[in-house]
Design a protein around this motif. Sequence first.
Motif, mmCIF file in Angstrom:
data_model
loop_
_atom_site.group_PDB
_atom_site.id
_atom_site.type_symbol
_atom_site.label_atom_id
_atom_site.label_comp_id
_atom_site.label_asym_id
_atom_site.label_seq_id
_atom_site.Cartn_x
_atom_site.Cartn_y
_atom_site.Cartn_z
ATOM 1 N N LYS B 58 0.826 -1.214 0.000
ATOM 2 C CA LYS B 58 0.000 0.000 0.000
ATOM 3 C C LYS B 58 0.861 1.265 0.000
ATOM 4 N N ARG B 75 -5.271 -3.401 -8.781
ATOM 5 C CA ARG B 75 -6.669 -3.385 -8.357
ATOM 6 C C ARG B 75 -7.611 -3.581 -9.542
ATOM 7 N N GLU B 78 -9.171 -7.637 -10.934
ATOM 8 C CA GLU B 78 -10.467 -8.238 -10.657
ATOM 9 C C GLU B 78 -11.399 -8.069 -11.862
ATOM 10 N N GLU B 83 -8.440 -13.360 -10.351
ATOM 11 C CA GLU B 83 -8.752 -13.224 -8.933
ATOM 12 C C GLU B 83 -7.987 -14.199 -8.050
ATOM 13 N N LYS B 84 -7.092 -14.983 -8.666
ATOM 14 C CA LYS B 84 -6.324 -15.945 -7.868
ATOM 15 C C LYS B 84 -4.946 -15.375 -7.557
ATOM 16 N N ALA B 99 -0.526 -8.965 5.839
ATOM 17 C CA ALA B 99 -1.542 -8.845 4.785
ATOM 18 C C ALA B 99 -2.190 -7.460 4.816
ATOM 19 N N VAL B 104 -4.403 -5.149 -2.343
ATOM 20 C CA VAL B 104 -5.434 -5.958 -3.008
ATOM 21 C C VAL B 104 -5.763 -7.179 -2.151
ATOM 22 N N ASP B 105 -6.935 -7.756 -2.405
ATOM 23 C CA ASP B 105 -7.320 -8.981 -1.703
ATOM 24 C C ASP B 105 -6.479 -10.135 -2.208
ATOM 25 N N VAL B 106 -5.816 -10.800 -1.283
ATOM 26 C CA VAL B 106 -4.967 -11.919 -1.667
ATOM 27 C C VAL B 106 -5.173 -13.053 -0.683
ATOM 28 N N GLU B 107 -4.709 -14.222 -1.073
ATOM 29 C CA GLU B 107 -4.687 -15.332 -0.145
ATOM 30 C C GLU B 107 -3.244 -15.476 0.321
#
Lengths: 110, 127, 102
Positions: B58, B75, B78, B83-84, B99, B104-107
């Motif tokens: 960020k 960003r 998506e 999205e993986k 995290a 961004v949304d991550v695993e």
Amino acid sequence: MAYECNGKTIEADEEGFLVNISDWNEQLAELIAKDEGVPMSPEHWEVINFLRDYYAEYQIAPAVRVLTKAIAKKMGPEKGSNKYLYELFPYGPGKQACKIAGLPKPTGCV
Amino acid sequence: MEDDFDGGTVKKFMFVNRKAPYGTIYALEVLEMVLISAAFDQDVHLAFLDDGVLQIKKGQDTKDLGHKNFSPTYRALEGYDIEKLFVEQESLEERGLTAADLMVDVEVISRADMAKLMGEMDVILTA
Amino acid sequence: MSILHTVNKSPFERANLSSCLGHANAGDAIMLYEDAVIAAMNGTAFAARIADAAKGCKICVLGADLKARGLDPANVVAGVSVIDYAGFVDLAADNASVNAWL
């Protein structure tokens, strides 16, 4: 190549995309559109403004597929369709609309 | 391998990012490749490990470098149906990150699970 | 599915080999070539890690790159195979995918 706008020379690449996106203004957009044979209407401007907002947020010009989907999401399926967008920009909402919007050519677009 | 050029075959692709942004062109080049790959309807995975985790840190601000800040483009993934996104826990920890530092949304997965995931791919591109 | 990992940078200059060793699964192959060949030699700071990795993975080093650097193929870490270009090609064919740690 270059555009002459308000007595100023604005640099563009050989396909007419602006070299510096900060050179863009609405008057220049009208001029590029005229060059492209696109008669700018409020509907055209809606797409151009959408593209510029998209670029400001993500720093890329979207692929046509992504643009269509994003427009559908924001303005409804009627406008978020290939047919609608190609009618406005016959040479492609990716390439032609991005050029008028002063954005680079979409990534992956040849 | 016979079906490499069969248009109907969906393959598992993994783009592995290991380098920090801005010092070299790798991060940006991989990102462009990922965006282009989205057009081919493949099963695309993105992995961030080693200094690659810095690509999605960020708060990047490149004004003083005179460089384009391409981090907002992550960003946009998506919207490209990519999205993986996987980030390696150990790589984050080594760099004092969590995290919550990512944009961004991550695993977040362990190094061992990352290795396992790599083993499931048809094509791996590391840079 | 096994992976052929390739590494071509010296572990004393870059972390590529380290990262590769951390992500190789049992049954994978690791190919050391160009400046990475120093990692295959006995007596380096990496020798123990290579010997350890060789227990689960097939570790190979390109003979031509050793020779060019004056490194003795007879003195590689036990369990490491010295191979030629044809062997490199075989490795690529024998594994399901290739991960080049550039």
